[in-house]
Design an enzyme around this catalytic site. Structure first.
Site, short mmCIF file in Angstrom:
data_model
loop_
_atom_site.label_atom_id
_atom_site.label_comp_id
_atom_site.label_asym_id
_atom_site.label_seq_id
_atom_site.Cartn_x
_atom_site.Cartn_y
_atom_site.Cartn_z
N GLU A 116 0.08 -1.34 5.54
CA GLU A 116 1.10 -0.94 6.51
C GLU A 116 0.88 0.49 6.97
O GLU A 116 1.02 0.81 8.15
CB GLU A 116 2.50 -1.09 5.89
CG GLU A 116 3.64 -0.86 6.86
CD GLU A 116 4.18 0.57 6.87
OE1 GLU A 116 5.08 0.86 7.68
OE2 GLU A 116 3.68 1.39 6.08
N ASP A 144 0.82 -1.21 0.00
CA ASP A 144 0.00 0.00 0.00
C ASP A 144 0.85 1.26 0.00
O ASP A 144 2.03 1.24 0.32
CB ASP A 144 -0.94 0.01 1.21
CG ASP A 144 -0.19 0.00 2.53
OD1 ASP A 144 0.74 -0.83 2.68
OD2 ASP A 144 -0.52 0.81 3.43
#
Length: 487
Positions: free
Chosen positions: A146, A79
């Site tokens: 994350e 991400d």
């Protein structure tokens, strides 16, 4: 042109990074990118596992002659932080990132680039693809979410991975090896307000603080950049106390782990105070520019007349909110006494937003000392409960304690020295790497974090240095070749 970066060297890495820029992958909306990585692993014919939270694990066997080496896990997160300039039209859930090359750096057009941590993912993909590398057993661990909660790392189950060494490719200075990181905790603060009438003969203004650099709330917290929420509320407090101003709405910051670059508020003042309001705001803008100087050269504080709001935030809650935000801890709290120049403890007053009778305030607190986070939670709780708010904490993740006797640390120091004639710097980072969480599920892992040079992550100024990407790749390849034999 976007595809120019795919022609850079090392080409395998850059081609993969270009592909990632074309797939929307903001935190919590990175499903298409997860699908892409899973299909990538399967297309190579390697064992590919997608766990129940969305992490992807891909296994590549050792090259001939290296079967006796310790297994290495190449770890990065898929991400990216979705930040853009206010004048940039971009939908992070549907639009590709527009990249370009400038003065030896790859950057993006008005948005975050996603080099954090797309370069690490692309490097892992390039290792999996390569047929000319020498290495022992390799696993790629690509985690999800994350940036907005470490969901992937927290959800990783023990027993899924077979390796012994974790190479986290999520740090941002070439020539440095990271052996520790800060833990963190989210403060979630809520004010409930009632809607009150707008006084007669009022004038409304929409205020905007823009042009701040923002940045990573861990890596950049010690630079002294402006926090848009703090600056906005400094003026609001003055305007309420001296100009009979009333607050209708506030919208400051967007991500808990980014220093807020912009804040917007709608405020009313009696018509007779309108000129004084505008004059005072201009004085505050001059004052802010003087305070921040070259740190924030593009700082802008403006106000435009707007239609009267339908309602205002009730006066008691307005005053409590102002006092809470002004009194809240923000910035660097303490520097490390163990590592020179390292921030030990900090907090970022990241978000202040009002809507539908609720004002949400969110802060991310970081420290390499767990008890310091507890103390900071206590301070935050005291400040905002005194201001009448509801306070809760969540999203806690542990820090990663340095192991200076690490075998992979010794190997990587030797490799770097043999290749470039100098020893890399050994550091800890005031940011939330996944290593602390992953290490709790796999306590036997020997862990190092490293990467190329990335500047201004979590902001639209994010960029990655092309030369250091090549150095990072060469270092990764040579490290894999020299991984210790299993004992």
């Amino acid at each position: 042109m976007n595809d120019e970066i795919a022609k850079l060297s090392p080409q395998g890495l850059w081609e993969n990074f270009y592909k990632l820029t074309q797939i929307p992958r903001p935190s919590k909306k990175e499903g298409k990118a997860i699908d892409f990585i899973e299909e990538f692993g399967k297309s190579l014919g390697f064992t590919t596992i997608r766990d129940e939270v969305g992490n992807v694990i891909i296994r590549k066997p050792a090259t001939p002659g290296y079967e006796d080496r310790m297994g290495v896990i190449l770890q990065s997160h898929i991400d990216m932080v979705p930040q853009k300039n206010s004048d940039k039209v971009h939908n992070f859930e549907t639009d590709p990132i527009e990249t370009y090359i400038e003065d030896g750096w790859v950057t993006a057009n008005g948005t975050t680039l996603g080099a954090d941590n797309g370069i690490g993912v692309a490097a892992a993909m390039a290792v999996l693809q390569a047929t000319d590398l020498e290495h022992g057993p390799v696993e790629a661990l690509i985690t999800m979410d994350e940036e907005a909660g470490m969901t992937g790392a927290n959800g990783l189950k023990s027993g899924l991975l077979e390796g012994d060494i974790l190479l986290n490719m999520d740090s941002e200075d070439e020539g440095e090896l990271y052996v520790g990181c800060a833990g963190g905790s989210d403060a979630n603060i809520k004010f409930n307000y009632t809607e009150s009438e707008v006084p007669a003969d009022s004038v409304a203004f929409r205020m905007a603080i823009t042009g701040l650099k923002g940045g990573h709330s861990g890596l950049d917290i010690n630079i002294g950049r402006g926090n848009a929420n703090i600056l906005m509320f400094r003026f609001i407090k003055y305007a309420v106390a001296n100009l009979d101003a009333r607050l209708a709405s506030i919208d400051g910051g967007s991500l808990r782990n980014a220093i807020p670059r912009e804040a917007f508020a709608v405020i009313t003042v009696p018509a007779e105070n309108a000129d004084d309001f505008v004059e005072s705001l201009e004085e505050f803008e001059d004052m802010y520019k003087a305070e921040f100087g070259n740190v924030e050269p593009n700082l802008s504080f403006t106000a435009e007349k707007s239609d009267l709001p339908a309602t205002l935030i009730d006066e008691l809650t307005q005053d409590d909110l102002i006092n809470g935000v002004i009194a809240a801890p923000n910035g660097v709290m303490r520097m490390s006494t163990d590592m020179e120049g390292l921030v030990e403890t900090s907090t970022n007053l990241a978000i202040v937003k009002s809507a539908n009778g609720v004002i949400d305030v969110k802060c991310l607190m970081r420290s390499s000392v767990n008890t310091a986070i507890e103390e900071l939670e206590s301070k935050m709780e005291s400040v905002f409960r005194l201001a009448g708010a509801e306070v809760s904490f969540g999203g806690q993740y542990p820090g990663w304690k340095p192991n200076m006797d690490s075998p992979i640390l010794k190997t990587m120091q030797e490799v770097y020295n043999n290749k470039w004639g100098k020893v890399p710097e050994i550091k800890a980072i005031h940011a939330g790497l996944e290593c602390g969480i992953l290490g709790s599920a796999y306590p036997h892992w020997d862990m190092i974090s490293f990467g190329p040079t990335i500047r201004y992550p979590h902001s639209p100024d994010e960029k990655v240095n092309i030369e250091t990407v090549s150095l990072f790749w060469d270092y990764l390849v040579e490290t894999l070749k020299n991984v210790p034999v299993k004992k």
